[in-house]
Design a protein around this motif. Structure first.
Motif, PDB file in Angstrom:
ATOM      1  N   LYS A  32       0.826  -1.220   0.000  1.00 47.23           N
ATOM      2  CA  LYS A  32       0.000   0.000   0.000  1.00 47.23           C
ATOM      3  C   LYS A  32       0.857   1.266   0.000  1.00 47.23           C
ATOM      4  CE  LYS A  32      -4.208  -1.913   1.554  1.00 47.23           C
ATOM      5  NZ  LYS A  32      -4.720  -2.574   2.734  1.00 47.23           N
ATOM      6  N   ASN A  33       2.151   1.096  -0.011  1.00 46.96           N
ATOM      7  CA  ASN A  33       3.056   2.245  -0.038  1.00 46.96           C
ATOM      8  C   ASN A  33       3.191   2.735  -1.487  1.00 46.96           C
ATOM      9  OD1 ASN A  33       5.159   4.025   0.029  1.00 46.96           O
ATOM     10  ND2 ASN A  33       6.479   2.767   1.345  1.00 46.96           N
ATOM     11  N   LEU A  34       2.218   3.531  -1.910  1.00 40.67           N
ATOM     12  CA  LEU A  34       2.167   3.916  -3.320  1.00 40.67           C
ATOM     13  C   LEU A  34       3.334   4.811  -3.720  1.00 40.67           C
ATOM     14  CD1 LEU A  34      -1.624   4.405  -4.032  1.00 40.67           C
ATOM     15  CD2 LEU A  34      -0.231   2.349  -4.068  1.00 40.67           C
ATOM     16  N   GLU A  35       3.863   5.546  -2.739  1.00 44.29           N
ATOM     17  CA  GLU A  35       5.013   6.389  -3.053  1.00 44.29           C
ATOM     18  C   GLU A  35       6.191   5.509  -3.504  1.00 44.29           C
ATOM     19  OE1 GLU A  35       7.747   9.594  -0.750  1.00 44.29           O
ATOM     20  OE2 GLU A  35       5.758   9.192   0.088  1.00 44.29           O
ATOM     21  N   LEU A  36       6.419   4.444  -2.732  1.00 45.16           N
ATOM     22  CA  LEU A  36       7.511   3.528  -3.068  1.00 45.16           C
ATOM     23  C   LEU A  36       7.239   2.832  -4.414  1.00 45.16           C
ATOM     24  CD1 LEU A  36      10.107   1.985  -2.339  1.00 45.16           C
ATOM     25  CD2 LEU A  36       8.707   0.392  -1.002  1.00 45.16           C
ATOM     26  N   VAL A  37       6.013   2.388  -4.594  1.00 43.27           N
ATOM     27  CA  VAL A  37       5.680   1.679  -5.836  1.00 43.27           C
ATOM     28  C   VAL A  37       5.871   2.607  -7.038  1.00 43.27           C
ATOM     29  CG1 VAL A  37       3.849   0.496  -7.104  1.00 43.27           C
ATOM     30  CG2 VAL A  37       4.064   0.137  -4.652  1.00 43.27           C
ATOM     31  N   ASN A  38       5.414   3.837  -6.900  1.00 44.24           N
ATOM     32  CA  ASN A  38       5.575   4.783  -8.015  1.00 44.24           C
ATOM     33  C   ASN A  38       7.037   5.112  -8.275  1.00 44.24           C
ATOM     34  OD1 ASN A  38       3.107   5.554  -9.334  1.00 44.24           O
ATOM     35  ND2 ASN A  38       2.405   6.236  -7.328  1.00 44.24           N
ATOM     36  N   GLU A  39       7.805   5.184  -7.191  1.00 44.68           N
ATOM     37  CA  GLU A  39       9.237   5.477  -7.351  1.00 44.68           C
ATOM     38  C   GLU A  39       9.911   4.325  -8.123  1.00 44.68           C
ATOM     39  OE1 GLU A  39      13.228   5.055  -6.494  1.00 44.68           O
ATOM     40  OE2 GLU A  39      12.058   4.182  -4.852  1.00 44.68           O
ATOM     41  N   ILE A  40       9.504   3.094  -7.829  1.00 44.26           N
ATOM     42  CA  ILE A  40      10.063   1.928  -8.552  1.00 44.26           C
ATOM     43  C   ILE A  40       9.664   1.986 -10.032  1.00 44.26           C
ATOM     44  CG2 ILE A  40       9.886  -0.597  -8.784  1.00 44.26           C
ATOM     45  CD1 ILE A  40       9.662  -0.709  -5.703  1.00 44.26           C
ATOM     46  N   LEU A  41       8.415   2.338 -10.256  1.00 47.52           N
ATOM     47  CA  LEU A  41       7.957   2.414 -11.655  1.00 47.52           C
ATOM     48  C   LEU A  41       8.673   3.530 -12.419  1.00 47.52           C
ATOM     49  CD1 LEU A  41       4.149   1.656 -11.352  1.00 47.52           C
ATOM     50  CD2 LEU A  41       5.756   0.520 -12.888  1.00 47.52           C
ATOM     51  N   ASN A  42       8.932   4.633 -11.750  1.00 43.83           N
ATOM     52  CA  ASN A  42       9.676   5.719 -12.410  1.00 43.83           C
ATOM     53  C   ASN A  42      11.055   5.235 -12.832  1.00 43.83           C
ATOM     54  OD1 ASN A  42       7.556   7.398 -11.964  1.00 43.83           O
ATOM     55  ND2 ASN A  42       8.440   8.447 -10.184  1.00 43.83           N
ATOM     56  N   ARG A  43      11.689   4.507 -11.912  1.00 41.88           N
ATOM     57  CA  ARG A  43      13.027   4.004 -12.229  1.00 41.88           C
ATOM     58  C   ARG A  43      12.974   2.949 -13.341  1.00 41.88           C
ATOM     59  NH1 ARG A  43      15.204   1.036  -8.633  1.00 41.88           N
ATOM     60  NH2 ARG A  43      13.832   1.645  -6.952  1.00 41.88           N
ATOM     61  N   ALA A  44      11.907   2.133 -13.298  1.00 41.08           N
ATOM     62  CA  ALA A  44      11.778   1.058 -14.297  1.00 41.08           C
ATOM     63  C   ALA A  44      11.661   1.623 -15.709  1.00 41.08           C
ATOM     64  CB  ALA A  44      10.559   0.196 -13.978  1.00 41.08           C
ATOM     65  N   ALA A  45      11.178   2.863 -15.805  1.00 43.32           N
ATOM     66  CA  ALA A  45      11.015   3.470 -17.131  1.00 43.32           C
ATOM     67  C   ALA A  45      12.361   3.684 -17.820  1.00 43.32           C
ATOM     68  CB  ALA A  45      10.266   4.796 -16.998  1.00 43.32           C
ATOM     69  N   ASP A  46      13.467   3.622 -17.055  1.00 44.59           N
ATOM     70  CA  ASP A  46      14.804   3.724 -17.670  1.00 44.59           C
ATOM     71  C   ASP A  46      15.200   2.433 -18.390  1.00 44.59           C
ATOM     72  OD1 ASP A  46      15.068   6.188 -16.633  1.00 44.59           O
ATOM     73  OD2 ASP A  46      16.388   5.633 -14.962  1.00 44.59           O
ATOM     74  N   CYS A  47      14.368   1.408 -18.250  1.00 38.88           N
ATOM     75  CA  CYS A  47      14.586   0.120 -18.932  1.00 38.88           C
ATOM     76  C   CYS A  47      15.862  -0.586 -18.491  1.00 38.88           C
ATOM     77  CB  CYS A  47      14.648   0.288 -20.447  1.00 38.88           C
ATOM     78  SG  CYS A  47      13.190   1.033 -21.125  1.00 38.88           S
ATOM     79  N   ARG A  48      16.238  -0.410 -17.256  1.00 36.13           N
ATOM     80  CA  ARG A  48      17.431  -1.139 -16.795  1.00 36.13           C
ATOM     81  C   ARG A  48      17.041  -2.350 -15.963  1.00 36.13           C
ATOM     82  NH1 ARG A  48      20.163   3.751 -15.233  1.00 36.13           N
ATOM     83  NH2 ARG A  48      20.973   4.737 -17.111  1.00 36.13           N
ATOM     84  N   GLY A  49      15.749  -2.627 -15.866  1.00 35.95           N
ATOM     85  CA  GLY A  49      15.291  -3.799 -15.116  1.00 35.95           C
ATOM     86  C   GLY A  49      15.087  -3.492 -13.642  1.00 35.95           C
ATOM     87  N   LEU A  50      14.621  -4.490 -12.929  1.00 34.53           N
ATOM     88  CA  LEU A  50      14.327  -4.340 -11.499  1.00 34.53           C
ATOM     89  C   LEU A  50      14.886  -5.525 -10.735  1.00 34.53           C
ATOM     90  CD1 LEU A  50      10.540  -3.340 -11.612  1.00 34.53           C
ATOM     91  CD2 LEU A  50      12.488  -1.809 -11.235  1.00 34.53           C
ATOM     92  N   SER A  51      15.074  -5.330  -9.437  1.00 35.00           N
ATOM     93  CA  SER A  51      15.491  -6.451  -8.591  1.00 35.00           C
ATOM     94  C   SER A  51      14.274  -7.344  -8.342  1.00 35.00           C
ATOM     95  CB  SER A  51      16.017  -5.924  -7.258  1.00 35.00           C
ATOM     96  OG  SER A  51      14.924  -5.406  -6.507  1.00 35.00           O
TER      97      SER A  51
END
Ligand code: SF4
Ligand code: SF4
Length: 474
Positions: A32-51
């Protein structure tokens, strides 16, 4: 048991059970921590993948706006890395003899009412000719594990036979191989036989569930199976294909395990898996999918595909005819880059469709359309059906290939090759209607090639293909 280490050589350390359960708990606590989720999605837009942790959180978060963002980003990443091409392939079942006891597969050694069959080299010639006449250029060879009936020599001889068949304008240009975990020496022999990708599904990463699902036979050894990709890559096979059978175990667990496996290969060999397959359990002889109470509903399944696309942007995602036309239509928009078409999942099924009572199929096919129908359908959706096998034949494998994908260059290579191989297909195998639509699509898509010089080169090759030349690639 040791600590989690992505570069450990031990299965239970690079797929560490505690790391997976900690990850899942962390994702539940933070969903439910939407700030964190959105921050991850912002970073994911760089197309470098996720942990695997970040990806687990995206999968867990059910907020409608976040889900919409996930699907939209997955679609953008797919377009950026692969353009609109969808690579086509077909499975070829060589033998259903098997000494393993996999509870979800009708080929398990104790199934006494399935018809056992192993193709002779002559029968392989007939099957491959039938596949070539459909228009296929890329096969995935499948066989059960049986050291007496299907020894490695049989597989090697079969690969050799497949590559040797040239019928009319047909040729199988890439043979991927899906056979049981084996020794480093045998992987070396497969490499020398010129295979494309070595594919091995983990089925499930949960050791306890794995051992229950594989009660006997060589495949019951979790570590030997899980460490197989390491042996394959040590042996020089650059491209390996991972996958789990969704529905056998809790999907969240296997999703995280799959990403940890990808990370392990990347950290150990400098190159993650070439492909990830996303099969779901299907009915088959002696198999009731209801026996596995972990079925993955369609909406969750789509989310799994989309988050995989975001988490490992550089990895191809494969979907087979286990899935329906509707699901495949959704999947190609959000991440799937390779699909099979016109598949038969029985031994010898391309030459002769088997009678129902013979039931030697590994699973019930859901999408039963012909290859021509699938090509026509992809064309209607604005996708470019591609019969390309260029990278492997040009030596663009392993980290060389990954370098091109990660730099975003691969789409510039995929698009011309897709158009040229589609044109070959249209000339040699398509129905009149598919041909007409396909030629129009090629003209439209040609304009999307950004470099004028490449566009002109492709235009010229297309003209030559129309006049009878074949097998151009860049
Ligand atoms: Fe044999 Fe593979 Fe089927 Fe297991 S999944 S029974 S190893 S063919
Ligand atoms: Fe695959 Fe390479 Fe062909 Fe693209 S150019 S479709 S990555 S073989």
């Amino acid at each position: 048991m040791g600590e989690y280490s992505s570069i450990s050589k031990k299965a239970e350390e690079f797929i560490d059970h505690r790391e997976i359960t900690d990850t899942l708990r962390w994702a539940r606590e933070n969903k439910k921590n939407l700030e964190l989720v959105n921050e991850i999605l912002n970073r994911a837009a760089d197309c470098r993948g996720l942990s695997h942790r970040e990806a687990a959180l995206l999968l867990e978060c059910g907020h409608p706006e976040i889900q919409a963002r996930i699907f939209s980003l997955a679609g953008e990443i797919k377009e950026k890395f692969y353009g609109s091409r969808i690579v086509m392939f077909a499975p070829l079942y060589l033998s259903n003899y098997c000494v393993n006891g996999c509870k979800y597969c009708p080929y398990h050694g104790q199934n006494s009412h399935i018809r056992r069959k192993k193709l002779s080299q002559e029968e392989i010639r007939e099957e491959v000719t039938a596949l070539q006449d459909m228009g296929h250029k890329r096969l995935a060879v499948e066989a059960g594990e049986d050291p007496v009936n299907n020894p490695i020599e049989y597989i090697l001889e079969s690969i050799n036979t497949i590559y040797s068949i040239k019928h009319k304008n047909g040729a199988i240009r890439r043979v991927n191989v899906n056979i049981a975990a084996t020794t480093e020496e045998n992987y070396r022999r497969l490499k020398n036989a010129g295979i494309g990708t070595y594919i091995l599904f983990q089925e499930t990463y949960n050791k306890e569930a794995y051992e229950k699902l594989h009660p006997w036979g060589p495949k019951s050894d979790y570590a030997y199976h899980t460490e197989a990709m390491d042996r394959a890559m040590e042996a020089g096979i650059d491209d390996v294909g991972c996958g789990v059978l969704f529905g056998l175990n809790m999907y969240r667990y296997d999703f995280v395990g799959l990403l940890m496996h990808a990370k392990h290969l990347e950290d150990t060999f400098g190159c993650g898996p070439h492909t990830i397959s996303v099969p779901r359990v299907r009915p088959a002889d002696d198999i009731d999918p209801g026996a596995f109470d972990n079925g993955v509903p369609d909406d969750v399944f789509k989310r799994i595909i989309a988050v995989l696309r975001i988490a490992v942007p550089y990895t191809g995602i494969i979907m087979s005819t286990r899935e329906s036309e509707e699901m495949r239509a959704e999947a190609v928009k959000i991440g799937v880059s390779q699909i099979s078409g016109g598949s038969r999942t029985s031994v010898g099924g391309y030459v002769e469709e088997e009678a129902e009572e013979d039931n030697s199929a590994q699973f019930d096919v859901n999408d039963r359309r012909t290859l021509d129908e699938v090509v026509s359908w992809l064309t209607d959706m604005g996708c470019v059906p591609s019969f390309c096998t260029a990278c492997y034949r040009e030596g663009r494998t392993g980290d060389r290939f990954m370098g091109l994908v990660k730099s975003g260059q691969i789409a510039n290579i995929c698009q011309p090759n897709a158009l040229m191989t589609l044109r070959e297909y249209l000339e040699d195998y398509a129905s009149g209607e598919t041909r007409e639509k396909g030629l129009r699509l090629i003209e439209e898509q040609l304009e999307k090639i950004p470099h004028e010089r490449v566009k002109e080169l492709v235009r010229e090759k297309l003209r030559l293909i129309g006049k009878g030349s074949r097998d151009f690639r860049i």
